[in-house]
Design an enzyme around this catalytic site. Structure first.
Site, PDB file in Angstrom:
ATOM      1  N   GLU A  94      -8.216  -2.524  13.964  1.00 37.80           N
ATOM      2  CA  GLU A  94      -8.086  -2.396  12.512  1.00 37.80           C
ATOM      3  C   GLU A  94      -9.388  -1.802  11.980  1.00 37.80           C
ATOM      4  O   GLU A  94     -10.458  -2.337  12.234  1.00 37.80           O
ATOM      5  CB  GLU A  94      -7.861  -3.758  11.859  1.00 37.80           C
ATOM      6  CG  GLU A  94      -6.718  -4.571  12.444  1.00 37.80           C
ATOM      7  CD  GLU A  94      -6.835  -6.035  12.052  1.00 37.80           C
ATOM      8  OE1 GLU A  94      -7.107  -6.326  10.872  1.00 37.80           O
ATOM      9  OE2 GLU A  94      -6.667  -6.889  12.937  1.00 37.80           O
ATOM     10  N   ARG A  98       0.030   0.389  10.581  1.00 33.29           N
ATOM     11  CA  ARG A  98       0.052  -0.115   9.213  1.00 33.29           C
ATOM     12  C   ARG A  98      -1.100   0.486   8.408  1.00 33.29           C
ATOM     13  O   ARG A  98      -2.250   0.493   8.856  1.00 33.29           O
ATOM     14  CB  ARG A  98      -0.075  -1.639   9.207  1.00 33.29           C
ATOM     15  CG  ARG A  98      -0.033  -2.290   7.827  1.00 33.29           C
ATOM     16  CD  ARG A  98      -0.317  -3.780   7.946  1.00 33.29           C
ATOM     17  NE  ARG A  98      -0.392  -4.433   6.638  1.00 33.29           N
ATOM     18  CZ  ARG A  98      -1.013  -5.592   6.409  1.00 33.29           C
ATOM     19  NH1 ARG A  98      -1.615  -6.232   7.414  1.00 33.29           N
ATOM     20  NH2 ARG A  98      -1.057  -6.125   5.205  1.00 33.29           N
ATOM     21  N   TYR A 140      -2.864   0.212   4.570  1.00 33.92           N
ATOM     22  CA  TYR A 140      -2.844  -0.646   3.389  1.00 33.92           C
ATOM     23  C   TYR A 140      -4.190  -0.639   2.692  1.00 33.92           C
ATOM     24  O   TYR A 140      -5.207  -0.167   3.233  1.00 33.92           O
ATOM     25  CB  TYR A 140      -2.449  -2.079   3.751  1.00 33.92           C
ATOM     26  CG  TYR A 140      -3.263  -2.731   4.855  1.00 33.92           C
ATOM     27  CD1 TYR A 140      -4.191  -3.729   4.589  1.00 33.92           C
ATOM     28  CD2 TYR A 140      -3.060  -2.367   6.182  1.00 33.92           C
ATOM     29  CE1 TYR A 140      -4.915  -4.336   5.608  1.00 33.92           C
ATOM     30  CE2 TYR A 140      -3.772  -2.980   7.210  1.00 33.92           C
ATOM     31  CZ  TYR A 140      -4.697  -3.954   6.911  1.00 33.92           C
ATOM     32  OH  TYR A 140      -5.407  -4.544   7.927  1.00 33.92           O
ATOM     33  N   ASP A 158      -7.050  -2.870   1.398  1.00 32.71           N
ATOM     34  CA  ASP A 158      -7.568  -4.193   1.707  1.00 32.71           C
ATOM     35  C   ASP A 158      -8.415  -4.718   0.548  1.00 32.71           C
ATOM     36  O   ASP A 158      -8.746  -3.995  -0.397  1.00 32.71           O
ATOM     37  CB  ASP A 158      -8.394  -4.126   2.998  1.00 32.71           C
ATOM     38  CG  ASP A 158      -8.576  -5.489   3.640  1.00 32.71           C
ATOM     39  OD1 ASP A 158      -7.824  -6.418   3.303  1.00 32.71           O
ATOM     40  OD2 ASP A 158      -9.479  -5.636   4.482  1.00 32.71           O
ATOM     41  N   GLU A 185      -7.470   0.654   4.742  1.00 31.08           N
ATOM     42  CA  GLU A 185      -7.507   0.102   6.095  1.00 31.08           C
ATOM     43  C   GLU A 185      -6.308   0.603   6.884  1.00 31.08           C
ATOM     44  O   GLU A 185      -5.191   0.675   6.365  1.00 31.08           O
ATOM     45  CB  GLU A 185      -7.521  -1.423   6.074  1.00 31.08           C
ATOM     46  CG  GLU A 185      -7.605  -2.042   7.466  1.00 31.08           C
ATOM     47  CD  GLU A 185      -8.079  -3.496   7.458  1.00 31.08           C
ATOM     48  OE1 GLU A 185      -8.006  -4.124   8.524  1.00 31.08           O
ATOM     49  OE2 GLU A 185      -8.507  -3.989   6.397  1.00 31.08           O
ATOM     50  N   THR A 217      -3.916   0.187  13.998  1.00 35.37           N
ATOM     51  CA  THR A 217      -3.154   0.950  14.979  1.00 35.37           C
ATOM     52  C   THR A 217      -1.912   0.164  15.389  1.00 35.37           C
ATOM     53  O   THR A 217      -1.881  -1.061  15.306  1.00 35.37           O
ATOM     54  CB  THR A 217      -3.978   1.227  16.244  1.00 35.37           C
ATOM     55  OG1 THR A 217      -4.219  -0.018  16.935  1.00 35.37           O
ATOM     56  CG2 THR A 217      -5.291   1.892  15.913  1.00 35.37           C
TER      57      THR A 217
END
Length: 445
Positions: free
Chosen positions: A8, A51, A53, A55, A61, A64
């Site tokens: 992440e 994903r 998004y 944060d 962010e 994977t």
């Protein structure tokens, strides 16, 4: 055991519009307008199973998708960088269509000039039988000294440190991720069958743009985990590598990769010595080519020649660039232009991209496979199942929700014709499908 791995990455963001520097929330809102237009949310799972998004702290962010190998993580992470760069281009064009000229800058780094820090979190699937506290105690010396392989470097007030995160980490284990900032987060959130799996959530690493450093970060950790997460228990030889004071050692290594560290049994060693001991034990479990790269970096550092691996190790690449820039312009150590170059080094599409394009920094991924990873799961994992679900509901324009572990279709008719929600739980991160998912996909069709 077979594992899944993932990273992440929280990105730094700044933007200017109409000659004015935007606040973090303003910049994030403009950047995510294309995401909201497509997904009606600032939090979206994508066609590749990953994903994207917004944060806490207005940080973009990207997480994977689940990957089988460290090499797969490297490809998926590079795809994430390209995804963010493309998002900035789309957001710029969208703002221009409404009469707003905006310029974004995205940074893959971990600290700003005000002392704020954000993370790069690694995730490793481990067995439920792994005793976390004991395993992390044996893993801590590795994580403390790993920065010599994959630190990104920082020029701060005339002093160079090989890691950006080292000064912001305080504990070995904690359930917190912001105030305590541990090496490993203890929150028990496996995102899988809790009776079989645990997720090792590592917070200790820097965000890497230099690909060999990123490979070393994840690949060496995965190899060392094979010494810890075993049916017969951790390798007893690891106990001899414990540090007397990990927090002190972490900061000492950040300032000097050859600093002498005190071990728990009274002996002394450098970070390079500790890493070599882990290499000797973990080499049989490393991906092809990784052990050789690991050893080569340690040899260069032991000889006091980081320039020999400036094409491989991110902090060495940055140090060489800063040193050459300072000598060329005759700058004092505290000249603010050095801090500016330090930050620019981490900008997506910035100086490091020029170094990589010219061959001064090594690239390991193939552009074709990275482009493919933007739209397809990189390897056969649960990400394949998630991507299949997203294609099905997208084709049918069905209302749905999706998470790492669950896929839900809203208002789908059941056998009696009644509309209800249908949810499938994907408990095995290694499985590309389940009978329940296949039934749901058929119903969607």
């Amino acid at each position: 055991m077979e594992r899944v791995l993932g990273v992440e990455t929280e990105y730094g963001l700044s933007a200017r519009a109409g000659g004015r520097r935007l606040s973090a929330p303003e910049a994030a809102e403009l950047l995510f307008r294309p995401v909201v237009a497509e997904h009606r949310s600032t939090d979206a799972f994508l066609a590749n199973g990953g994903r994207l998004y917004l944060d806490v702290g207005a940080h973009p962010e990207y997480a994977t998708p689940e990957c089988r190998t460290p090499r797969g993580v490297l490809v998926a992470e590079r795809a994430g960088d390209e995804l963010l760069a493309d998002l900035a281009a789309r957001a710029t064009a969208l703002a221009a269509s409404t009469g707003t000229e905006v310029a974004f800058r995205l940074f893959k780094n971990n600290v700003d000039g005000f002392g704020n820090s954000w993370g790069c979190h690694e995730n490793y699937l481990v067995s439920r039988e792994l005793e976390l506290a004991g395993a992390v105690e044996l893993l801590t010396p590795f994580l403390v000294t790993r920065q010599v392989l994959c630190g990104t470097g920082r020029w701060h007030r005339g002093e160079f440190r090989i890691s950006q995160r080292a000064d912001h980490l305080h504990e070995e284990l904690s359930a917190l991720t912001t105030r305590a900032r541990p090496l490993v987060n203890t929150r028990d959130e496996p995102l899988a069958d809790p009776a079989r799996f645990r997720r090792l959530h590592v917070l200790a690493g820097d965000s890497n743009l230099v690909e060999p450093s990123g490979w070393l970060k994840v690949g060496t950790t995965a190899a060392v985990l094979e010494l810890l997460d075993r049916p017969e228990g951790p390798d007893a030889r690891l106990a001899a590598l414990r540090l007397a004071d990990p927090a002190v050692a972490l900061r000492r290594v950040a300032r000097d990769p050859l600093a002498v560290l005190e071990l728990a049994d009274g002996r002394t060693a450098t970070a390079v010595d500790v890493q070599r001991a882990y290499l000797d034990l973990a080499a049989p479990h490393a991906e092809t080519g990784l052990a050789m790269l690991w050893a080569g970096v340690l040899d260069a550092l032991a000889a006091g020649e980081p320039d020999l691996v400036a094409d491989t190790v991110e902090w060495a690449a940055k140090l060489r660039l800063l040193r050459e820039f300072r000598q060329r312009h005759g700058l004092a150590t505290d000249d603010p232009r050095l801090a500016q170059l330090d930050l620019a080094f981490h900008q997506l599409g910035g100086p490091l991209a020029v170094l990589e394009g010219g061959g001064a920094v090594t690239r390991l991924t193939d552009p074709v496979e990275v482009t493919r990873a933007l739209s397809d799961p990189p390897e056969p994992t649960r990400a394949v199942a998630r991507a299949s679900f997203l294609r099905a509901v997208g084709a049918g324009r069905l209302t749905h929700s999706v998470d790492w572990r669950t896929c839900t279709v809203r208002d789908l008719p059941d056998a009696e014709g009644h509309r209800t929600d249908h949810t499938v739980v994907l408990d095995d991160p290694l499985a590309t499908t389940t009978p329940e998912l296949e039934e749901l996909l058929a119903a969607c069709a």
